[in-house]
Design an enzyme around this catalytic site. Structure first.
Site, mmCIF file in Angstrom:
data_model
loop_
_atom_site.group_PDB
_atom_site.id
_atom_site.type_symbol
_atom_site.label_atom_id
_atom_site.label_comp_id
_atom_site.label_asym_id
_atom_site.label_seq_id
_atom_site.Cartn_x
_atom_site.Cartn_y
_atom_site.Cartn_z
ATOM 1 N N CYS A 174 1.090 -1.509 0.347
ATOM 2 C CA CYS A 174 0.052 -0.214 0.016
ATOM 3 C C CYS A 174 0.865 1.167 0.021
ATOM 4 C CB CYS A 174 -0.668 0.255 1.528
ATOM 5 S SG CYS A 174 -1.962 1.679 1.186
ATOM 6 N N ASP B 162 0.467 3.353 1.587
ATOM 7 C CA ASP B 162 0.007 3.928 3.273
ATOM 8 C C ASP B 162 2.096 4.614 3.406
ATOM 9 O OD1 ASP B 162 0.568 4.426 6.067
ATOM 10 O OD2 ASP B 162 -2.080 3.775 5.397
ATOM 11 N N ARG C 147 3.003 4.363 6.211
ATOM 12 C CA ARG C 147 3.338 3.898 7.715
ATOM 13 C C ARG C 147 3.646 2.803 7.180
ATOM 14 N NH1 ARG C 147 -2.488 5.153 10.659
ATOM 15 N NH2 ARG C 147 -2.538 4.295 7.941
ATOM 16 N N HIS D 99 -2.420 -3.958 5.248
ATOM 17 C CA HIS D 99 -1.614 -3.805 6.083
ATOM 18 C C HIS D 99 -3.329 -3.205 6.839
ATOM 19 C CE1 HIS D 99 -2.764 0.672 6.053
ATOM 20 N NE2 HIS D 99 -2.468 0.477 4.869
ATOM 21 N N CYS E 284 -6.103 -0.040 7.288
ATOM 22 C CA CYS E 284 -6.364 0.699 4.778
ATOM 23 C C CYS E 284 -6.946 1.531 5.204
ATOM 24 C CB CYS E 284 -5.992 -0.395 4.483
ATOM 25 S SG CYS E 284 -5.172 -0.087 2.731
HETATM 26 CO CO CO Z 1 -3.392 1.346 2.709
#
Ligand code: CO
Length: 213
Positions: free
Chosen positions: A42, A44, A46, A98, A101
């Site tokens: 992803c 993302d 993080r 994750h 999400c």
């Molecule tokens: Co995500």
């Protein structure tokens, strides 16, 4: 602030630190890359691929998009996959989602956000397919289960991709993995959907086609 001086300073420090511990590091990498892994994760912020699995530059080829999707019409992802498998000859392709999400959450909430709604339509389709199981859950548990199912589905897509099928047909070792990362503990979990052959990918496909109850 057009120059982002802090980032350049970080970069110089990072380069200096690596060169101090391994003076040939960058010269070696500049000549070639030979990663064993392709990471599809992803976007993302993080979930940075290299840090999460403790790999250095040069060790993992990376493709990231919102909600770590592998779509048969996404030429960006398919191009990365083809290059990684055919040219770099990676041995492992990892789909890593994750928990929590934002993409999966947006798909479930159905709040219009713009262009991304079209991208997330596939996650909504998957939700409808697994509605009996997913709708029995509430709150974060519902989102987290969808995050898991989404990873499993994308591994199924990988198993059907021409590039992967061809590598298996040629007898090249290529392993697919479905993992999920916990934002709250920094730990990875294997979702048990790994495939190392066309027969295993077929079996996974059968498993995924049945809605879970
Ligand atoms: Co995500």
């Amino acid at each position: 602030m057009r120059m982002l001086p802090k980032l350049f300073e970080n970069n110089r420090n990072w380069s200096r630190k690596i060169t101090a511990s391994d003076p040939e590091f960058f010269a070696r990498l500049a000549r070639q890359q030979a990663p064993e892994y392709l990471w599809i994760g992803c976007s993302d912020s993080r979930v940075p691929a290299n840090q999460v699995v403790g790999l250095l530059p040069g060790e993992v080829f990376v493709h990231r998009n919102v909600a770590n999707q592998v779509l048969h019409t996404d030429f960006n992802c398919l191009t990365v996959l083809q290059y990684a498998v055919d040219v770099l000859r990676v041995k492992h392709v990892i789909v890593c989602g994750h928990y929590g999400c934002g993409g999966v959450r947006a798909a479930l909430e159905g709040r219009p956000l713009g262009l991304i709604d079209h991208w997330l339509r596939h996650v909504q389709d998957l939700w409808h397919h697994h509605a009996p199981e997913v709708n029995a859950l509430a709150g974060e548990a519902r989102i987290d289960r969808m995050c898991e199912l989404n990873v499993m589905e994308q591994v199924g897509h990988l198993g059907r991709a021409g590039v992967v099928q061809e590598a298996w047909r040629l007898g090249r070792p290529l392993h697919l993995h479905g993992w999920i990362y916990g934002l709250s503990d920094g730990l990875l979990r294997d979702l048990g959907v790994g495939c190392s052959s066309a027969a295993e990918a077929d079996a996974l496909q059968v498993r995924l086609s049945r809605p879970t109850h």
